[in-house]
Design an enzyme around this catalytic site. Structure first.
Site, PDB file in Angstrom:
ATOM      1  N   TYR A 177       0.827  -1.342  -0.025  1.00 19.13           N
ATOM      2  CA  TYR A 177      -0.164   0.041   0.078  1.00 19.13           C
ATOM      3  C   TYR A 177       0.944   1.292  -0.061  1.00 19.13           C
ATOM      4  O   TYR A 177       2.167   1.174   0.338  1.00 19.13           O
ATOM      5  CB  TYR A 177      -0.950  -0.096   1.126  1.00 19.13           C
ATOM      6  CG  TYR A 177      -0.306   0.467   2.422  1.00 19.13           C
ATOM      7  CD1 TYR A 177       0.286  -0.555   3.224  1.00 19.13           C
ATOM      8  CD2 TYR A 177      -0.177   1.718   2.942  1.00 19.13           C
ATOM      9  CE1 TYR A 177       1.043  -0.062   4.576  1.00 19.13           C
ATOM     10  CE2 TYR A 177       0.373   2.247   4.198  1.00 19.13           C
ATOM     11  CZ  TYR A 177       0.824   1.189   4.992  1.00 19.13           C
ATOM     12  OH  TYR A 177       1.327   1.481   6.079  1.00 19.13           O
ATOM     13  N   CYS A 178       0.261   2.270  -0.425  1.00 26.11           N
ATOM     14  CA  CYS A 178       1.249   3.817  -0.252  1.00 26.11           C
ATOM     15  C   CYS A 178       0.259   4.891   0.190  1.00 26.11           C
ATOM     16  O   CYS A 178      -0.310   4.598   1.308  1.00 26.11           O
ATOM     17  CB  CYS A 178       1.684   3.889  -1.805  1.00 26.11           C
ATOM     18  SG  CYS A 178       0.509   3.777  -3.017  1.00 26.11           S
ATOM     19  N   ARG A 179      -0.018   6.039  -0.572  1.00 20.73           N
ATOM     20  CA  ARG A 179      -0.612   7.103   0.101  1.00 20.73           C
ATOM     21  C   ARG A 179      -2.102   6.914   0.057  1.00 20.73           C
ATOM     22  O   ARG A 179      -2.955   7.789   0.647  1.00 20.73           O
ATOM     23  CB  ARG A 179      -0.078   8.415  -0.735  1.00 20.73           C
ATOM     24  CG  ARG A 179       1.519   8.673   0.017  1.00 20.73           C
ATOM     25  CD  ARG A 179       1.941   9.781  -0.953  1.00 20.73           C
ATOM     26  NE  ARG A 179       3.191   9.980  -0.622  1.00 20.73           N
ATOM     27  CZ  ARG A 179       4.255  10.776  -1.473  1.00 20.73           C
ATOM     28  NH1 ARG A 179       3.924  10.827  -2.559  1.00 20.73           N
ATOM     29  NH2 ARG A 179       5.390  10.693  -0.979  1.00 20.73           N
TER      30      ARG A 179
END
Lengths: 219, 219
Positions: A177-179
Site C-alpha cells: 500500500y502507499c498513500r
DNA sequence: ATTACATTCCAAGAAACTTTAGAATGTGCG
DNA sequence: CGCACATTCTAAAGTTTCTTGGAATGTAAT
C-alpha cells in the site's frame, strides 16, 4: 436589510474553504499533507511543481486555515490544521468518485487491478497480517511510515525494494500500500515484485483511508 | 511519464467538485436544496439573485454532478444528486466554522442567542417534544416541512405566525427551528413570539443537521 | 560579516470565473 | 397556431486567479 447582507457574509466565509479546494494542485498538496507534515521543498518535488508555485498555493491554504506552518531552522514545515481537514479531503474525493464517471474511468485506467477494500476485507487483511499469513509492506518514503502506518506493516520504500528483495519471503503473499487511491507507488511495487517471482498485490487504502474507517494506526 | 500525467487528471476531477463549491452563491443554492427539491425560480428568489444567474450557477453544479434536474411541465426542478452532497455541504461548513474565526464572529453577530445543540440536548428536546412539554414549530415554508421535518414538529411558516398565534399555547415553551444555522427565520419567529408574550427560543439545527446526527426525520 | 539556502513577496501577462443583458428554446394552454 | 411563461444560451465587460521571473527576507554556517 441586515438579514440578507449578513447572510451573504456567512456563505462567503464557507466559500473561502471552497475556493481553497478548487485547485488540483492544492488538492494534491492536501493529499500529501494527509501523510504527515512536510517542508515546502518536499511538497513541491512530490507534486512536481515549482517551489515558488507551491509556496503560493500553500499561502492560499494557510489563509483558508486548512494548513498551518512552523519554522524549523531554515525550513518551514506545513501541516494540516486538524484531522477534520483529512476528512474534508476524503469526503470531497469520495463525492467526486461517486458522481463523476470521468474520475472512475481515470482511476480504472491508472491501475491494472484496482483492489478496493470493503469493511470485511479490511478486517480479514488485518487478521491475516497479525498471524503472519501475508506480509504488508508500506512503500512510501520512510518518514511517512514513521509518521504512522498500517498495523503489522513494515517499511519498504519503493526506491529500496529492488535491493532489499532478500527481506521478503518468496512463499507468502505480499500486500503493498502507499498513500491512497491516487498514489501509484504500490502499483509500481507490485509490478516489480511480480517480475521477480513474488506473489504480490496492492490495496488502494492508505493511512488516511484506513484511519477514516476507524481502524488502528501504528506510530 | 504516464504516472504524473494520469495523476494530475485525478486531482483535476476532484477539483471539479471543489470549483463547484468555491462560490458563495452556489453554496447557498446547495443549502437551499438540502431542504428539498426546488424550481429555478424558487431558488433564485430564496437566495435573492437573478433567475438567469441562478440558472448559470445551477449549470455549474450540474456539470460537477452535485445536482440533477428534471422537467415537470413548464418548470425545471433541481435536486441534490445524493445525500452525500448534503454531507459534503455540512462538512465544508463545519470546517469553516471550526477554523475561520471570521465565520464564528459573523455567526454570533447574526443571532442574539445562538443555541447550539449537543447530543444530550437533542435527545432531551426530542423527549420533551414527545411528551408535549415543549412545542416544536417548523417556521420554513410549508413545502419544506412536507418534504421532511423534525419529530413532533408542527408547521408554522414565518409568514403565517402572526395570524395563527391562537394555535400556540401561552403556557408552554415554544422551540422554533428553520433551515439550519445560516437561516434567520427562526430568529425572527422567536422575536415575534416573545413580543407577543410567548416563551420562545430557537435552535440552530435544521433537518440536514438533525439527520446528520442520525436522528429520525418525519415525512 | 559574509555566504548559502529555503522560502516568501512583488509584479505582470495569461487564463478562468462572474455577472448582466438580449436572444433563443421548449412547454402548456386557449 | 400563437401567446405566455420558465429556463437556458450567447456575448461582453469586469473581476479574480494562476503562473512565472526577479527581488527580498530570514536563518544557519563559515
Amino acid at each position: 436589510m441586515k438579514t440578507r447582507k449578513s447572510n451573504d457574509l456567512l456563505f462567503e466565509q464557507v466559500a473561502r474553504v471552497g475556493k481553497a479546494v478548487a485547485s488540483p494542485k492544492r488538492l494534491e498538496l492536501l493529499d500529501l499533507l494527509s501523510q504527515g507534515e512536510k517542508t515546502v521543498e518536499t511538497l513541491a518535488s512530490d507534486s512536481a511543481i515549482d517551489v515558488k508555485l507551491a509556496s503560493a498555493h500553500l499561502k492560499v491554504l494557510k489563509e483558508a486555515r486548512l494548513v498551518e506552518a512552523r519554522r524549523e531552522g531554515r525550513f518551514i514545515i506545513y501541516r494540516l490544521s486538524g484531522s477534520d481537514i483529512v476528512s474534508l479531503w476524503l469526503n470531497l474525493r469520495s463525492v467526486a468518485e461517486k458522481h463523476l464517471a470521468e474520475l472512475r474511468v481515470a482511476l480504472d485506467l491508472m491501475s491494472s487491478a484496482p483492489e478496493r477494500l470493503t469493511a470485511e476485507s479490511r478486517a480479514s487483511l488485518l487478521e491475516k497480517a497479525r498471524q503472519g499469513e501475508v506480509i504488508v509492506i508500506d512503500v512510501r518514503p520512510e518518514v511517512e511510515y514513521l509518521a504512522g502506518h498500517l498495523p503489522y506493516a513494515r517499511s519498504m520504500p519503493l526506491s529500496e525494494i529492488e535491493r532489499r528483495l532478500a527481506e521478503l519471503p518468496a512463499d507468502k503473499e505480499i500486500v503493498a500500500y502507499c498513500r491512497g487511491p491516487f498514489c501509484l507507488m504500490s502499483e509500481e511495487a507490485v509490478g516489480l515484485l511480480r517480475e521477480k517471482g513474488f506473489r504480490a498485490r496492492k490495496i488502494t487504502d492508505g493511512v488516511p483511508e484506513w484511519a477514516a474507517e476507524g481502524l488502528p494506526i501504528e506510530a
